[in-house]
Scaffold this motif. Structure first.
Motif, PDB file in Angstrom:
ATOM      1  N   ASP A  73       0.743  -1.270  -0.019  1.00 33.38           N
ATOM      2  CA  ASP A  73       0.143  -0.167  -0.170  1.00 33.38           C
ATOM      3  C   ASP A  73       0.920   1.202  -0.021  1.00 33.38           C
ATOM      4  N   GLY A  74       2.010   1.220  -0.486  1.00 39.22           N
ATOM      5  CA  GLY A  74       2.959   2.111  -0.361  1.00 39.22           C
ATOM      6  C   GLY A  74       2.557   3.293  -1.548  1.00 39.22           C
ATOM      7  N   ASN A  75       3.722   4.309  -1.951  1.00 35.80           N
ATOM      8  CA  ASN A  75       3.242   5.368  -2.624  1.00 35.80           C
ATOM      9  C   ASN A  75       3.282   4.807  -4.097  1.00 35.80           C
ATOM     10  N   VAL A  76       3.948   4.053  -4.501  1.00 36.52           N
ATOM     11  CA  VAL A  76       3.990   3.735  -5.945  1.00 36.52           C
ATOM     12  C   VAL A  76       3.705   2.041  -5.891  1.00 36.52           C
ATOM     13  N   PRO A  77       2.694   1.793  -6.019  1.00 38.62           N
ATOM     14  CA  PRO A  77       2.286   0.397  -5.812  1.00 38.62           C
ATOM     15  C   PRO A  77       2.433  -0.602  -7.271  1.00 38.62           C
ATOM     16  N   PRO A  78       2.708  -1.668  -7.377  1.00 40.34           N
ATOM     17  CA  PRO A  78       2.935  -2.232  -8.731  1.00 40.34           C
ATOM     18  C   PRO A  78       1.681  -1.904  -9.528  1.00 40.34           C
ATOM     19  N   VAL A  79       1.826  -1.793 -10.832  1.00 38.27           N
ATOM     20  CA  VAL A  79       0.516  -1.503 -11.548  1.00 38.27           C
ATOM     21  C   VAL A  79      -0.258  -2.667 -11.609  1.00 38.27           C
ATOM     22  N   HIS A  80      -0.096  -4.023 -11.505  1.00 35.74           N
ATOM     23  CA  HIS A  80      -0.905  -4.984 -11.549  1.00 35.74           C
ATOM     24  C   HIS A  80      -1.567  -4.972 -10.078  1.00 35.74           C
ATOM     25  N   LYS A  81      -1.352  -4.583  -9.199  1.00 34.59           N
ATOM     26  CA  LYS A  81      -1.942  -4.730  -7.831  1.00 34.59           C
ATOM     27  C   LYS A  81      -2.820  -3.508  -7.672  1.00 34.59           C
ATOM     28  N   LYS A  82      -2.771  -2.260  -8.441  1.00 39.72           N
ATOM     29  CA  LYS A  82      -3.561  -1.089  -8.282  1.00 39.72           C
ATOM     30  C   LYS A  82      -4.921  -1.461  -8.637  1.00 39.72           C
ATOM     31  N   LYS A  83      -5.777  -1.230  -7.742  1.00 42.22           N
ATOM     32  CA  LYS A  83      -7.264  -1.504  -8.168  1.00 42.22           C
ATOM     33  C   LYS A  83      -8.227  -0.090  -8.137  1.00 42.22           C
ATOM     34  N   ARG A  84      -9.019  -0.048  -9.070  1.00 43.71           N
ATOM     35  CA  ARG A  84      -9.923   0.925  -9.014  1.00 43.71           C
ATOM     36  C   ARG A  84     -10.956   0.797  -7.556  1.00 43.71           C
ATOM     37  N   LEU A  85     -11.211   1.900  -7.087  1.00 40.16           N
ATOM     38  CA  LEU A  85     -12.090   1.913  -5.871  1.00 40.16           C
ATOM     39  C   LEU A  85     -13.562   2.571  -6.325  1.00 40.16           C
ATOM     40  N   ASP A  86     -14.118   2.293  -7.329  1.00 37.21           N
ATOM     41  CA  ASP A  86     -15.330   2.710  -7.785  1.00 37.21           C
ATOM     42  C   ASP A  86     -16.358   2.195  -6.921  1.00 37.21           C
ATOM     43  N   GLN A  87     -16.213   0.959  -6.441  1.00 40.53           N
ATOM     44  CA  GLN A  87     -17.091   0.432  -5.619  1.00 40.53           C
ATOM     45  C   GLN A  87     -16.620  -0.071  -4.265  1.00 40.53           C
ATOM     46  N   GLU A  88     -17.370   0.775  -3.230  1.00 41.56           N
ATOM     47  CA  GLU A  88     -16.747   0.481  -1.811  1.00 41.56           C
ATOM     48  C   GLU A  88     -17.786  -0.275  -1.097  1.00 41.56           C
ATOM     49  N   GLU A  89     -17.211  -1.233  -0.169  1.00 40.47           N
ATOM     50  CA  GLU A  89     -18.218  -1.441   0.854  1.00 40.47           C
ATOM     51  C   GLU A  89     -18.016  -1.243   2.189  1.00 40.47           C
ATOM     52  N   THR A  90     -18.943  -0.943   2.866  1.00 37.92           N
ATOM     53  CA  THR A  90     -18.882  -0.603   4.343  1.00 37.92           C
ATOM     54  C   THR A  90     -19.504  -1.253   5.207  1.00 37.92           C
ATOM     55  N   LYS A  91     -19.606  -0.830   6.439  1.00 35.70           N
ATOM     56  CA  LYS A  91     -20.439  -1.759   7.491  1.00 35.70           C
ATOM     57  C   LYS A  91     -21.971  -1.870   7.108  1.00 35.70           C
ATOM     58  N   GLY A  92     -22.360  -0.748   6.381  1.00 36.93           N
ATOM     59  CA  GLY A  92     -23.759  -0.517   6.290  1.00 36.93           C
ATOM     60  C   GLY A  92     -24.082  -1.142   4.823  1.00 36.93           C
ATOM     61  N   GLY A  93     -23.455  -1.738   4.023  1.00 41.85           N
ATOM     62  CA  GLY A  93     -23.594  -2.228   2.889  1.00 41.85           C
ATOM     63  C   GLY A  93     -22.957  -1.673   1.792  1.00 41.85           C
ATOM     64  N   THR A  94     -23.261  -1.663   0.659  1.00 44.15           N
ATOM     65  CA  THR A  94     -22.377  -1.512  -0.696  1.00 44.15           C
ATOM     66  C   THR A  94     -22.736   0.005  -0.891  1.00 44.15           C
ATOM     67  N   ARG A 190     -10.781   6.845  -2.601  1.00 39.33           N
ATOM     68  CA  ARG A 190      -9.654   6.260  -3.739  1.00 39.33           C
ATOM     69  C   ARG A 190      -8.354   6.743  -3.036  1.00 39.33           C
ATOM     70  N   LYS A 191      -8.498   7.848  -2.551  1.00 37.49           N
ATOM     71  CA  LYS A 191      -7.075   8.499  -2.136  1.00 37.49           C
ATOM     72  C   LYS A 191      -7.038   8.655  -0.412  1.00 37.49           C
ATOM     73  N   GLU A 192      -8.135   8.530   0.076  1.00 37.08           N
ATOM     74  CA  GLU A 192      -7.942   8.653   1.448  1.00 37.08           C
ATOM     75  C   GLU A 192      -8.880   7.818   2.285  1.00 37.08           C
ATOM     76  N   LEU A 193      -8.895   7.653   3.717  1.00 33.70           N
ATOM     77  CA  LEU A 193      -9.847   6.975   4.444  1.00 33.70           C
ATOM     78  C   LEU A 193     -10.597   7.926   5.436  1.00 33.70           C
ATOM     79  N   ILE A 194     -11.691   8.001   5.586  1.00 36.40           N
ATOM     80  CA  ILE A 194     -12.263   9.152   6.562  1.00 36.40           C
ATOM     81  C   ILE A 194     -13.048   8.486   7.460  1.00 36.40           C
ATOM     82  N   LEU A 195     -12.508   8.462   8.887  1.00 39.52           N
ATOM     83  CA  LEU A 195     -13.378   8.165  10.015  1.00 39.52           C
ATOM     84  C   LEU A 195     -13.963   9.015  10.822  1.00 39.52           C
ATOM     85  N   VAL A 196     -15.215   8.633  11.150  1.00 39.50           N
ATOM     86  CA  VAL A 196     -15.903   9.838  11.888  1.00 39.50           C
ATOM     87  C   VAL A 196     -16.328   9.124  13.329  1.00 39.50           C
ATOM     88  N   MET A 197     -15.769   9.720  14.495  1.00 41.08           N
ATOM     89  CA  MET A 197     -15.742   9.194  15.730  1.00 41.08           C
ATOM     90  C   MET A 197     -16.390  10.293  16.763  1.00 41.08           C
TER      91      MET A 197
END
Length: 371
Positions: A73-94, A190-197
């Motif tokens: 998950d570093g700054n420059v991941p291999p191309v074959h490991k890079k995934k699009r995050l168009d669909q995200e799943e959370t605790k409440g579903g998709t 895609r570029k960040e994780l947002i946590l609300v606490m």
């Protein structure tokens, strides 16, 4: 770094132009891979996926003798490991697109002033629009998410999210009854994780609480705080969670009543562990690291947690002094004789250089200092 082999040096001509370096080598220790399980409960990932943690005021490290490692998950991941995050799943579903998730976050929460920031991300105050409930909003760049695990659906999520989900309040937004600050919502973009606490109000971290009380706490106040901390640590241990970085900046003190209430936060470098787990890569605040890591590059969850609890207590009761494991190793860590005999004994037990002689968490609660 090498494993069980000698280093190869270049020809003499090349060596002469380079300054000599003394490098200490050691082997990877068994079960170190469990620092980040690939399952919320039991699975594993490779030990090569260790990342650095960080702090604003104290140096934090995931290191082998100061060496840092990157992950997939570093700054420059291999191309074959890079995934699009168009669909995200959370605790409440998709959830749908990243854009829709961002719109949902903006529709539900108002972000206010910045509370703190650093290389690992920024933390803001805020509130939930529907009921003005105060929240803390944490933005973490994806490259700075230390560990990931798999949830019950097989999706890789931040271990911080996985840990906090176990302690989420029964009724979201109620503030909860756990000593762990509750996670209310999270958005995997895609570029960040947002946590609300939840954001307990009024509250300050233990470092500020000590400062506001003249740089030292009364022994009885410290006792109240330590007992709650031990109970919180025991709750984590019962759920096979190793916080790894208990210190005065990661402890929140609610000040709205006569008795201070302890809340534990910052689980970004925590991990799930098994009964026999031990580690050779240290993650956390370096001055709170257990002596066994300095001496043998190997440490376990239980004794490390007890050591860090002792370090926290030491800083609450010794004005103007900051805890440093290096002082303990050099027999320079002095315990005040003005403390009660029982308190001194409690500190000495927690800060025993031999991890095998430190009491386990449930025995700490039975110590005569708490009677």
């Amino acid at each position: 770094m090498v494993r069980g082999q000698k280093r190869k040096f270049p020809d003499d001509d090349d060596r002469s132009s380079r300054p000599a370096k003394k490098i200490k080598l050691f082997h990877h220790v068994h079960n170190d891979e469990e620092q980040a399980s690939s399952s919320v409960e039991t699975s594993k990932v490779s030990s090569s996926k260790n990342l650095e943690g960080c702090s604003d005021e104290k140096e934090k490290m995931c290191t082998r003798n100061g060496k840092r490692k990157a992950t997939d998950d570093g700054n420059v991941p291999p191309v074959h490991k890079k995934k699009r995050l168009d669909q995200e799943e959370t605790k409440g579903g998709t959830k749908n697109s990243v854009g829709e998730q961002r719109c949902e976050f903006q529709a539900k929460y108002v972000e206010q002033e910045e509370l703190r920031g650093g290389q690992c991300g920024k933390v803001f105050a805020g509130y939930r629009k529907e009921d003005k409930f105060p929240v803390t909003i944490k933005h973490i760049p994806k490259r700075n998410v230390p560990f990931k695990v798999k949830d019950e659906n097989g999706k890789r999520i931040s271990v911080e999210v996985a840990v906090m989900l176990k302690f989420a309040a029964q009724t979201p937004g109620s503030g909860g009854t756990s000593a762990v600050v509750s996670l209310l919502d999270w958005f995997d973009l895609r570029k960040e994780l947002i946590l609300v606490m939840e954001r307990p109000v009024p509250a300050v971290d233990l470092k500020q609480y000590i400062k506001e009380n003249g740089g030292i706490l009364a022994e009885e106040t410290a006792k109240v705080i330590l007992k709650q901390l031990i109970e919180a640590a025991k709750e984590l241990e019962d759920k096979n969670i190793f916080h790894r970085d208990i210190n005065i900046e990661n402890i929140l003190i609610e000040t709205g009543s006569d008795v201070p209430r302890v809340r534990l936060m910052n689980f970004g470098i925590s991990c799930f562990f098994k009964k026999r787990s031990f580690y050779s890569v240290f993650c956390g605040t370096l001055c709170y690291s257990p002596p066994e890591w300095f001496m043998g590059q190997c440490y376990r969850p239980g004794p490390t947690t007890v050591w860090q609890l002792g370090a926290v207590l030491y800083e609450t009761l010794h004005p103007g002094l900051f805890f440093d494991t290096g002082l303990a190793l050099n027999d320079l860590l002095e315990i005040s004789e003005e403390l009660s005999e029982n308190c001194q004994d409690f500190l000495k037990m927690c800060l025993d250089l031999d991890p095998k002689r430190r009491p386990i968490l449930k025995d700490l609660l039975l110590h005569r200092w708490f009677r």
